[in-house]
Design a protein around this motif. Structure first.
Motif, short mmCIF file in Angstrom:
data_model
loop_
_atom_site.label_atom_id
_atom_site.label_comp_id
_atom_site.label_asym_id
_atom_site.label_seq_id
_atom_site.Cartn_x
_atom_site.Cartn_y
_atom_site.Cartn_z
N TRP A 1 0.86 -1.18 0.00
CA TRP A 1 0.00 0.00 0.00
C TRP A 1 0.90 1.24 0.00
O TRP A 1 1.89 1.32 0.74
N TYR A 2 0.51 2.18 -0.87
CA TYR A 2 1.19 3.46 -0.93
C TYR A 2 0.18 4.55 -0.64
O TYR A 2 -1.01 4.43 -0.95
N LYS A 3 0.68 5.63 -0.06
CA LYS A 3 -0.14 6.81 0.18
C LYS A 3 0.40 7.94 -0.68
O LYS A 3 1.62 8.08 -0.84
N TYR B 1 -0.01 12.12 -1.46
CA TYR B 1 -0.56 13.46 -1.31
C TYR B 1 -0.46 14.19 -2.65
O TYR B 1 0.39 13.85 -3.48
N PRO B 2 -1.30 15.19 -2.86
CA PRO B 2 -1.22 15.97 -4.10
C PRO B 2 0.18 16.54 -4.31
O PRO B 2 0.83 16.96 -3.36
N ALA B 3 0.63 16.52 -5.53
CA ALA B 3 1.92 17.09 -5.94
C ALA B 3 3.11 16.37 -5.31
O ALA B 3 4.23 16.90 -5.31
N GLU B 4 2.90 15.19 -4.78
CA GLU B 4 4.02 14.41 -4.26
C GLU B 4 3.98 13.01 -4.86
O GLU B 4 2.95 12.55 -5.37
N GLY B 5 5.12 12.30 -4.80
CA GLY B 5 5.13 10.93 -5.26
C GLY B 5 4.53 10.00 -4.22
O GLY B 5 4.34 10.37 -3.06
N PRO B 6 4.20 8.79 -4.64
CA PRO B 6 3.67 7.81 -3.68
C PRO B 6 4.69 7.52 -2.59
O PRO B 6 5.88 7.47 -2.84
N THR B 7 4.18 7.33 -1.39
CA THR B 7 5.02 6.99 -0.23
C THR B 7 4.62 5.61 0.27
O THR B 7 3.44 5.35 0.51
N PHE B 8 5.62 4.75 0.41
CA PHE B 8 5.35 3.40 0.88
C PHE B 8 4.74 3.44 2.28
O PHE B 8 5.19 4.18 3.16
N GLY C 1 -4.69 13.89 8.98
CA GLY C 1 -3.49 13.78 8.17
C GLY C 1 -3.43 12.54 7.31
O GLY C 1 -2.57 12.43 6.43
N ASP C 2 -4.33 11.61 7.55
CA ASP C 2 -4.39 10.41 6.71
C ASP C 2 -5.10 10.69 5.39
O ASP C 2 -5.10 9.83 4.50
N SER C 3 -5.72 11.83 5.27
CA SER C 3 -6.42 12.17 4.04
C SER C 3 -5.43 12.22 2.88
O SER C 3 -4.50 13.02 2.87
N ALA C 4 -5.62 11.35 1.92
CA ALA C 4 -4.70 11.18 0.79
C ALA C 4 -5.32 10.17 -0.16
O ALA C 4 -6.38 9.61 0.10
N VAL C 5 -4.64 9.92 -1.26
CA VAL C 5 -5.03 8.84 -2.15
C VAL C 5 -4.19 7.61 -1.80
O VAL C 5 -2.97 7.70 -1.64
N TYR C 6 -4.83 6.48 -1.66
CA TYR C 6 -4.16 5.24 -1.29
C TYR C 6 -4.18 4.28 -2.47
O TYR C 6 -5.24 4.00 -3.05
N PHE C 7 -2.99 3.80 -2.83
CA PHE C 7 -2.86 2.84 -3.92
C PHE C 7 -2.43 1.49 -3.36
O PHE C 7 -1.54 1.42 -2.54
#
Lengths: 114, 111
Positions: free
Chosen positions: B35-37, B39-46, B83-89
């Motif tokens: 799972w990656y998270k 945020y807008p304008a940032e790359g996915p974070t593991f 702060g968990d608000s983000a897109v999760y892949f």
């Protein structure tokens, strides 16, 4: 914490022109990746690179694409003759083992083809 | 070819409650999931990973569950924070080859 850095953050290019997207992976990492995300679509794998050669590539990564690690720090993606459909966010990632986990991503380069 | 699917494009949860994000896959050869998270304008974070030899992996507020027979994994966040608000892949691979990403779920945690 070490980061993957990508430049430029936004690249605007005329269709048919060549573009080079640059990435500086985390310094002790050995595996490097490029992904792209077309607006509103999923993140798609393009290519992985290890020991100065491509280890895996997707069907998206056709002859117009190439990757290079020209020195000890940079990892580049070249698109030879850009098309409108190449417009996307391009993410570089790196990792320190074959399992590749976790892959650390840069913040991406937004490529806009006019 | 959608080998990894996230059928919920968005999810809203009250702060302090549990967030459950779901992911389905079709390829039975997949043996590693992440799972990656983003945020807008940032790359996915593991965020968290799980291999197919396990059915649960926990890291703080984040737990990933894997149901191999159903080809389904889920990410639980409890308690949810703004702060968990983000897109999760979610992403999956077979034998550490290329990763296939889902289309993402946008999580909004309401204060």
């Amino acid at each position: 914490e070490p980061e993957v850095t990508q430049t430029p953050s936004h690249q605007v290019t005329q269709m048919g022109q060549e573009v080079i997207l640059r990435c500086v992976p985390i310094s002790n990492h050995l595996y490097f990746y490029w992904y792209r995300q077309i607006l509103g679509q999923k993140v798609e794998f393009l290519v992985s690179f290890y020991n100065n050669e491509i280890s895996e590539k997707s069907e998206i990564f056709d002859d117009q694409f190439s990757v290079e690690r020209p020195d000890g720090s940079n990892f580049t993606l070249k698109i030879r003759s850009t098309k409108l459909e190449d417009s996307a966010m391009y993410f570089c990632a790196s990792s320190d083992d074959r399992g590749g986990q976790p892959q650390h991503f840069g913040d991406g380069t937004r490529l806009s083809i006019l | 070819d959608q080998q990894v699917k996230q059928n919920s494009p968005s999810l809203s949860v009250q702060e302090g409650r549990i967030s459950i994000l779901n992911c389905d896959y079709t390829n039975s050869m997949f043996d590693y999931f992440l799972w990656y998270k983003k945020y807008p304008a940032e790359g996915p974070t593991f965020l968290i990973s799980i291999s197919s030899i396990k059915d649960k992996n926990e890291d703080g507020r984040f737990t990933v569950f894997l149901n191999k027979s159903a080809k389904h994994l889920s990410l639980h966040i409890v308690p949810s924070q703004p702060g968990d608000s983000a897109v999760y892949f979610c992403a999956a691979s077979a034998m550490m080859n290329q990763f296939y990403f889902g289309t993402g779920t946008s999580l909004t945690v309401i204060p």
